[in-house]
Design a protein around this motif. Sequence first.
Motif, PDB file in Angstrom:
ATOM      1  N   LYS A   1       0.575  -1.093  -0.438  1.00 43.10           N
ATOM      2  CA  LYS A   1      -0.180   0.125   0.408  1.00 43.10           C
ATOM      3  C   LYS A   1       0.764   1.210   0.098  1.00 43.10           C
ATOM      4  O   LYS A   1       0.907   1.760  -0.513  1.00 43.10           O
TER       5      LYS A   1
ATOM      6  N   SER B   1       2.042   1.863  -3.503  1.00 43.34           N
ATOM      7  CA  SER B   1       1.188   2.494  -4.007  1.00 43.34           C
ATOM      8  C   SER B   1       0.960   4.267  -4.345  1.00 43.34           C
ATOM      9  O   SER B   1       0.145   4.511  -4.737  1.00 43.34           O
ATOM     10  N   THR B   2       1.497   4.685  -3.399  1.00 44.87           N
ATOM     11  CA  THR B   2       1.565   5.919  -2.778  1.00 44.87           C
ATOM     12  C   THR B   2       2.548   6.883  -3.129  1.00 44.87           C
ATOM     13  O   THR B   2       2.318   8.105  -2.200  1.00 44.87           O
TER      14      THR B   2
ATOM     15  N   ASP C   1      -0.960  -3.921  -4.959  1.00 45.53           N
ATOM     16  CA  ASP C   1      -1.470  -2.836  -3.861  1.00 45.53           C
ATOM     17  C   ASP C   1      -2.231  -3.326  -2.537  1.00 45.53           C
ATOM     18  O   ASP C   1      -2.583  -3.054  -1.492  1.00 45.53           O
TER      19      ASP C   1
END
Length: 350
Positions: free
Chosen positions: A268, A271-272, A307
Amino acid sequence: MRKTARHACLAAGLLALTSLTACANDAAGSSADTGSGGGGKGETVKIMVGGLDKVIYMPAMLTQRLGYFQDEGLNVQLMTEPAGVQAETALVAGQVQGAVGFYDHTLDLQTKGKSVESVVQFSRAPGEVEVVSDKAAGDLTSPKDFKGRKLGVTGLGSSTDFLTKYLAVKNGVKVSEFTPVAVGAGPTFIAALQKGSIDGGMTTDPTVATILDKKAGKILLDMRTPEGSQQALGGPYPSSSLYMQTDWVNGHKDTVQKLVNAFVKTLKWMSTHSADEIAAKMPADYSQGDKALYTQSIKSTLPMFTDDGVMPQNGPETVEKVLKAFNPNIKNANVDLSKTYTTEFAKAAK
């Protein structure tokens, strides 16, 4: 950092268990020197990675660097081997509790009577690239031209070996009509390409980025994105994962859940965040003196990652189709795909 230890082990013979133990010890020692050996308090888990510095296996080191294993109360010791097939061997030999490598090994092992499953899926595409040397580029323009060629793979029986054979068979070339050559990754792969020991081969970033930068070869087939996987293989191809022996998973569910929590948190985070931000978290020596090139290799490979750590829908079926095309053990076996992976832990991750 790890190159000296790795090359010494290679000279001794990677597939021998005595040598494998030495490799694991060397890797653990070098890992501890850079903070990747864990070193914290908590339950100890040993994980063998099929190339810690490969971008396709980046979540392993990144999770360590972000401190997410420690947050879960785990002392994870990351070890490294040049190819996923050696990581598989270490797992089956009981030298480690987990292996970071391609999901396809779980199917191959099932046909050999070994019960192994992916507990968190990092990717939905292989992240692999088929490259061709500049010298051979004029005549080697597609997998249809593999006949009579020497093609580099990380190791015999590795996932790069599997995928190369599938691409050949899919395009009308028998596996007996070309020669796979085990050349590892990084400098050994590049040297083989430049010296003509191989005409082309399958590898990952950062090796791909370095080959292009050195103008040592060209991309023949790119499978670093879901779209590239669909085009080359006919569907999503779950590759890099954490897989473990099923008996161990069933006996240590709390520990497995903590591991998966940490990895999903990393996926996660990836993914950011940008490739620059990710590169900044990785060990400095992974860039091999060219941080911009290393950052580009991360950027090129990022699309392959999930993700959420959950197995992509229809992914196992694609992998089985690929392996059945050339692997007689799997072609003639009834593989129970439901036993090769679990989504229990990823779906329950914090």
